[in-house]
Design an enzyme around this catalytic site. Structure first.
Site, PDB file in Angstrom:
ATOM      1  CG  HIS A  91      -1.791   1.211   1.466  1.00 24.27           C
ATOM      2  ND1 HIS A  91      -2.899   1.619   0.925  1.00 24.27           N
ATOM      3  CD2 HIS A  91      -1.395   2.373   2.030  1.00 24.27           C
ATOM      4  CE1 HIS A  91      -3.370   2.606   1.412  1.00 24.27           C
ATOM      5  NE2 HIS A  91      -2.411   3.053   1.924  1.00 24.27           N
ATOM      6  CD  GLU A  92       2.357   3.792   3.802  1.00 24.57           C
ATOM      7  OE1 GLU A  92       2.742   4.773   3.484  1.00 24.57           O
ATOM      8  OE2 GLU A  92       1.112   3.720   4.424  1.00 24.57           O
ATOM      9  CG  HIS A 123       0.154   6.176  -0.407  1.00 21.14           C
ATOM     10  ND1 HIS A 123      -0.797   7.022  -0.948  1.00 21.14           N
ATOM     11  CD2 HIS A 123      -0.076   5.612   0.622  1.00 21.14           C
ATOM     12  CE1 HIS A 123      -1.872   6.749  -0.126  1.00 21.14           C
ATOM     13  NE2 HIS A 123      -1.157   5.845   0.984  1.00 21.14           N
ATOM     14  CD  GLU A 127      -4.921   6.598   2.475  1.00 15.17           C
ATOM     15  OE1 GLU A 127      -4.525   5.206   2.366  1.00 15.17           O
ATOM     16  OE2 GLU A 127      -4.001   7.275   2.431  1.00 15.17           O
TER      17      GLU A 127
HETATM   18 ZN    ZN Z   1      -2.326   5.231   2.767  1.00 13.17          ZN
END
Ligand code: ZN
Length: 282
Positions: free
Chosen positions: A129-130, A133, A185
């Site tokens: 997930h990071e 980003h 997100e």
């Molecule tokens: Zn996030």
């Protein structure tokens, strides 16, 4: 030459304001708001990383640092952004269930989060997930919106180390005020799921960890303060991740993963801290 330096107090005000402003829709058009080059982003990230190193204590158990580096490296290698070097570091703070990234490929995960994961797949889901980003360049996009392009360039080119120190404390880490929009997100989750699959992890580990965080947000919200401020736990994230799972989630490796994770991470951490992690029931 016209030269101005925005005082720190004004930056702080901008940060507070920013956190109150709802975010606009960005979609998946990557780099739309990015006037910052990759080289500038990496330079900025390196400077922030120096501040993070001053402001946090890193875990001294090198085998766990190595394990997280390897896990993250596997995901970064199959990500959509391989033009930068990635750095993975474990922060020694078991009270914080959190992970965050800086611009330019620096990722941090707290021991509190490592202890809450049940297997390597769940840790991988957080890292993926990071990385999502970072791949979508959400950091420089949000920072450009937050500070404005000219101040951001000043920051990149500036010689004032205090600006980095103050911003590092305010944007990243425990205060965690660099909020991403709901769309960011969701995009990081979508990209994260792709990277999990590519790296050979079960994508449903993202669903299980998101659900775990959601239940923690109810049972022990204090541990999640900084995580919740940077990662809004809208049920829509769980819904989206569930919807993206297909029937072929691969072989069930969770038992082996859990065993390996226990012996590689959880037990050495228990030994290091001299006690098992507090249970949710408290
Ligand atoms: Zn996030």
């Amino acid at each position: 030459m016209f030269k101005t330096r925005m005082p720190i107090t004004r930056i702080a005000c901008a940060l507070v304001l920013f956190s109150l402003v709802s975010c606009t829709t960005i979609g998946i058009n990557r780099g739309q708001f990015n006037l910052i080059s990759t080289a500038e982003e990496v330079e900025m990230g390196n400077r922030f990383a120096e501040e993070i190193a001053k402001q946090h204590r890193f875990l001294e158990v090198q085998s766990i640092q190595q394990y997280v580096r390897e896990t993250g490296g596997r995901l970064a290698a199959v990500s959509d952004r391989t033009d930068i070097e990635y750095h993975f570091t474990v922060i020694d703070d078991r009270e914080q269930v959190n992970a965050f990234a800086l611009p330019g490929g620096w990722l941090y995960v707290y021991t509190g989060l490592l202890e809450r994961a049940d297997n390597e797949g769940e840790l991988a889901a957080v890292l993926a997930h990071e990385i999502g980003h970072i791949a979508a360049r959400h950091h420089t996009e949000q920072m450009t919106k937050l500070l404005g392009y000219s101040l951001l360039v000043q920051l990149v080119l500036g010689e004032d180390p205090n600006q980095y120190a103050v911003l590092a404390a305010q944007l990243f880490g425990t205060l965690g005020q660099l909020k991403f929009s709901r769309d960011d997100e969701l995009e990081a989750d979508r990209l994260g799921l792709v990277y999990l699959r590519r790296a050979g992890y079960r994508p449903d580990s993202m669903v299980s960890f998101l659900e775990k965080l959601q239940s923690m947000a109810r049972s022990e919200p204090s541990r999640l303060t900084s995580f919740l401020s940077t990662h809004p736990m809208a049920p829509v994230r769980v819904e989206q991740a569930r919807g993206l799972l297909d029937s072929s989630t691969g072989p069930d490796m969770s038992v082996q993963e859990a065993e390996r994770y226990r012996t590689t991470v959880v037990e050495p951490l228990e030994k290091y801290y001299g006690s098992p992690p507090k249970s949710d029931a408290g």
